[in-house]
Enzyme design. Structure first.
Site, PDB file in Angstrom:
ATOM      1  N   SER A 427      58.588  38.196  11.749  1.00  0.00           N
ATOM      2  CA  SER A 427      59.711  39.067  12.100  1.00  0.00           C
ATOM      3  C   SER A 427      59.247  40.465  12.479  1.00  0.00           C
ATOM      4  O   SER A 427      60.040  41.272  12.957  1.00  0.00           O
ATOM      5  CB  SER A 427      60.691  39.158  10.920  1.00  0.00           C
ATOM      6  OG  SER A 427      60.032  39.676   9.783  1.00  0.00           O
ATOM      7  N   HIS A 448      60.845  34.308  17.113  1.00  0.00           N
ATOM      8  CA  HIS A 448      61.444  34.938  15.937  1.00  0.00           C
ATOM      9  C   HIS A 448      62.858  34.412  15.728  1.00  0.00           C
ATOM     10  O   HIS A 448      63.800  34.804  16.419  1.00  0.00           O
ATOM     11  CB  HIS A 448      61.455  36.465  16.117  1.00  0.00           C
ATOM     12  CG  HIS A 448      62.117  37.180  14.982  1.00  0.00           C
ATOM     13  ND1 HIS A 448      62.815  38.355  15.143  1.00  0.00           N
ATOM     14  CD2 HIS A 448      62.206  36.879  13.653  1.00  0.00           C
ATOM     15  CE1 HIS A 448      63.296  38.742  13.977  1.00  0.00           C
ATOM     16  NE2 HIS A 448      62.950  37.859  13.066  1.00  0.00           N
ATOM     17  N   GLU A 460      64.450  35.292  19.413  1.00  0.00           N
ATOM     18  CA  GLU A 460      63.645  36.210  20.231  1.00  0.00           C
ATOM     19  C   GLU A 460      62.346  35.494  20.608  1.00  0.00           C
ATOM     20  O   GLU A 460      61.602  35.046  19.733  1.00  0.00           O
ATOM     21  CB  GLU A 460      63.318  37.487  19.450  1.00  0.00           C
ATOM     22  CG  GLU A 460      64.492  38.432  19.279  1.00  0.00           C
ATOM     23  CD  GLU A 460      64.116  39.704  18.545  1.00  0.00           C
ATOM     24  OE1 GLU A 460      64.543  40.780  18.965  1.00  0.00           O
ATOM     25  OE2 GLU A 460      63.390  39.621  17.518  1.00  0.00           O
ATOM     26  N   ASN A 498      64.901  43.976  15.131  1.00  0.00           N
ATOM     27  CA  ASN A 498      64.416  44.738  13.977  1.00  0.00           C
ATOM     28  C   ASN A 498      64.007  46.158  14.365  1.00  0.00           C
ATOM     29  O   ASN A 498      64.051  47.070  13.536  1.00  0.00           O
ATOM     30  CB  ASN A 498      63.244  44.008  13.313  1.00  0.00           C
ATOM     31  CG  ASN A 498      63.722  42.805  12.523  1.00  0.00           C
ATOM     32  OD1 ASN A 498      64.912  42.660  12.250  1.00  0.00           O
ATOM     33  ND2 ASN A 498      62.807  41.922  12.155  1.00  0.00           N
TER      34      ASN A 498
END
Length: 711
Positions: A427, A448, A460, A498
């Site tokens: 991540s 991800h 992702e 993120n």
């Protein structure tokens, strides 16, 4: 047996019954459109005057019955644009309902939206028992309501309470449940669907058909008494208000239409349905929800044009929560999976949890026991690394440790062939760094997934400077087949989702450090449509994970000015007090050890962290500090090429972190309010520092194009 045909409809005569085969020209699905409705009406007009015809069966030649109406045609801009169209639809469906000869709808596959509304207007309804057969009125998910009489006929057929449950959630109803609730009259095997439908036509013609539906005492009270109806509508409004906080007008409009029809009659209900649906179509919320739908549909098409070998089998390293989730979405979608873990019990636990969820579907009649067994048998555990030589792709889903991941990639390269794609589910760790240490860096890619994998729609795909185009294409194709909405992201710390979450969560921590209580921070952002607050989110993600994000390497990579703005509160809570968040029962909040539900604020954190004196910050300032941190970072990722376009940024934020769908995403929000947002950001600079300074890209954008989207 003879037949007649138009471009969308074929008529076949069987034993004096007209079998109307729906087969929309040039389309994989029967999506209703104005030309198909016109063909429909012409067909029924011709059959009404044919004395040799005793009745009709509506059935599809395609894999699904009717997948709804073509929403691309919803182009209303002002009041009055759409009402004539709705009125014409009501007239035609009333014509079907009043047709002098019995019409039976024979449904196999998807029956959504206008497809179900047409079915409701028929005198009989029959469905195949296939797990693909499902009914739904999903219009609420697009910010509109069923405007083909659905809010009127459905309550009269199955009752107000059951119909509101269907329409307010947009949920799927599978065939067996549809039979129990009275939505259909009969369920048969697909091979017998047409024969059974023709038989039902004969019975209806001879008045020999009797509906059998058992109603509980509670159903009779709720659906057939004045006080019961009043209770249903009152409770529905309270529930919707609590869930939507007034951001989504469609659910309340649906309740209004149902109540109007039951109190004032079906004609008044039709009129209310037309008026409110037009208001919703013209409104901003439906426009944003439809944009999300269009983007999600567009994302099913692979943007990479390079040829690639389709992935048919895959390996997974790590059978923990993420690895098990990746395995589940893979085997459910027809892929064979080999999975391994250092602990055999992890594989057993993963298989048990997947089987539990499959068993629930079997219990709900959403799939057969045989189908569930076929799915679980696609997953094989306790394999050796050498068996990964047979698979097309391996995903590692082990702990977030760079050295460990590099070791695993080296081991996998030694055991797999030269074409095997190796993906990391990290991540936050650098995919480029992993690729640099690999023998075949062109085969290394990031995939991800978001937690929990079976529920979160986003994936992702992270490419590095080394990744081959065919590897990106094959990985994207795999993600789509797993049911994911994919965005391709350039490798960068935090990737996209993120990355934009970082400043947002850091700002929440800084306010917490200033003395703002956790509940005030979380409730402020939830009031503008976020599903949970940032401190609750940190508890759910895990404070150990949050602490890892603020690693020494990460801090060294920052410039001094940025490093000074970082709050170390989450790291201290984990490193010094061992707090883990929800999974450990304590974080910013305390959690019930049995239910896992949040019970209260964890006041013991005050003794651990040096905080301000319960600083009372106005609600709007809390909201702006959180939101603008996120918007500024989103703009920066676009300017740096981390994402290639605003659509990816919007869909990524909505599906990956719960950005309010009714706002359309960060870039659509900026399009609507850029001048005001930039002004308010500058005001925050004066109060709270340079971190709120709009990035140069936004300022340039304001001076030049001004809009991220053309319309």
């Amino acid at each position: 047996m003879n037949s007649d045909q138009s471009k969308n409809v074929t008529i076949e005569i069987r034993d004096n019954i007209a079998v109307i085969w729906l087969d929309k020209s040039g389309s994989e699905q029967n999506v209703m459109s104005f030309d198909l409705l016109s063909d429909f009406e012409d067909t029924f007009l011709s059959l009404a005057n044919d004395d040799s015809i005793e009745g009709m069966v509506l059935i599809s030649k395609k894999k699904d019955f009717i997948a709804g109406f073509d929403i691309h045609s919803f182009k209303a801009e002002k009041k009055g644009d759409f009402i004539p169209i709705f009125e014409e639809g009501h007239r035609f469906l009333q014509y079907l309902e009043d047709f002098p000869k019995p019409i039976v709808s024979a449904v196999h596959g998807v029956c959504y939206g206008l497809g179900l509304e047409i079915t409701l207007a028929c005198q009989g309804r029959i469905a195949s028992d296939d797990s693909r057969t499902k009914f739904g009125l999903p219009e609420v998910k697009l910010g509109i309501l069923p405007a083909g009489g659905g809010t009127q006929r459905l309550p009269r057929l199955i009752g107000a309470s059951a119909s509101l449950d269907m329409m307010l959630t947009g949920k799927n109803i599978f065939a067996k449940k549809a039979l129990r609730m009275g939505l259909v009259d009969e369920v048969v095997n697909q091979s017998k669907l047409l024969i059974a439908a023709c038989s039902m036509v004969k019975k209806l013609k001879d008045n020999a058909f009797q509906r059998k539906r058992k109603k509980t005492l509670m159903n009779r009270f709720l659906d057939h008494t004045f006080f019961g109806n009043r209770l249903v509508f009152s409770q529905a409004r309270k529930t919707i208000q609590k869930m939507t906080k007034g951001h989504y007008p469609a659910p309340l409009a649906i309740i209004d239409c149902v109540e109007t029809g039951l109190k004032k009659g079906i004609k008044a209900g039709y009129q209310r349905e037309s008026e409110l649906c037009e208001e919703l179509i013209i409104g901003d919320v439906s426009k944003e929800l439809m944009n999300i739908f269009f983007t999600s549909t567009e994302k099913k098409k692979n943007p990479i044009t390079s040829s690639f070998s389709r992935i048919e089998s895959m390996g997974i390293m790590g059978a923990g929560f993420m690895g098990a989730g990746i395995a589940e979405v893979s085997i459910k979608n027809g892929l064979d999976v080999l999975i391994t873990d250092v602990a055999d019990k992890s594989i057993s636990h993963a298989k048990t949890e997947i089987w539990k969820r499959l068993s629930k579907k079997v219990k709900r009649k959403a799939m057969t026991s045989l189908e569930a067994k076929k799915i679980i048998h696609r997953m094989r555990g306790n394999v050796t690394l050498s068996e990964f030589s047979k698979v097309d792709l391996v995903i590692e889903a082990v702990f977030e440790n760079m050295n460990l991941k590099k070791e695993i990639i080296a081991d996998l390269e030694a055991q797999t062939n030269s074409n095997t794609i190796i993906a990391s589910n990290t991540s936050s760790l650098s995919i480029s760094e992993m690729a640099e240490s690999a023998k075949r860096p062109e085969n290394i890619i990031g995939m991800h997934y978001f937690s929990p994998v079976p529920l979160m729609p986003l994936l992702e795909i992270i490419r590095t400077p080394f990744t081959s185009e065919h590897v990106v294409a094959a990985s994207y194709d795999l993600g789509v087949r797993q049911g994911k909405t994919c965005i391709i992201v350039k490798d960068s710390p935090g990737f996209y989702v993120n990355r934009i979450l970082g400043p947002y969560m850091n700002e929440a921590l800084k306010m917490f450090d200033e003395g703002v209580d956790a509940k005030s921070i979380d409730s402020a952002i939830m009031k503008i449509g976020f599903p949970m607050g940032p401190l609750t989110l940190m508890d759910h993600v895990g404070l150990d994970v949050c602490a890892d994000v603020i690693s020494e390497d990460r801090l060294l990579a920052m410039d001094e000015k940025t490093r000074k703005e970082v709050s170390f509160t989450a790291k201290k809570m984990h490193d010094e007090a061992g707090l883990l968040g929800k999974k450990g029962g304590k974080g910013f909040y305390l959690y019930d050890p049995k239910t896992g539900k949040k019970s209260s604020v964890n006041s013991s954190v005050d003794s651990l962290i040096e905080r301000g004196n319960q600083n009372k910050i106005p609600l709007k300032i809390i909201q702006n500090r959180l939101l603008f941190s996120l918007l500024n970072e989103a703009a920066l990722t676009l300017s740096e090429g981390i994402i290639s376009n605003p659509k990816d940024g919007d869909i990524g934020a909505i599906f990956g972190m719960g950005f309010p769908p009714f706002e359309g995403g960060p870039f659509r929000m900026l399009d609507k309010n850029l001048e005001l947002i930039l002004t308010q950001m500058e005001e925050l600079v004066d109060q709270y520092g340079e971190r709120f300074k709009p990035v140069d890209f936004l300022k340039e954008h304001q001076k030049t194009t001004k809009y991220f989207y053309k319309s």
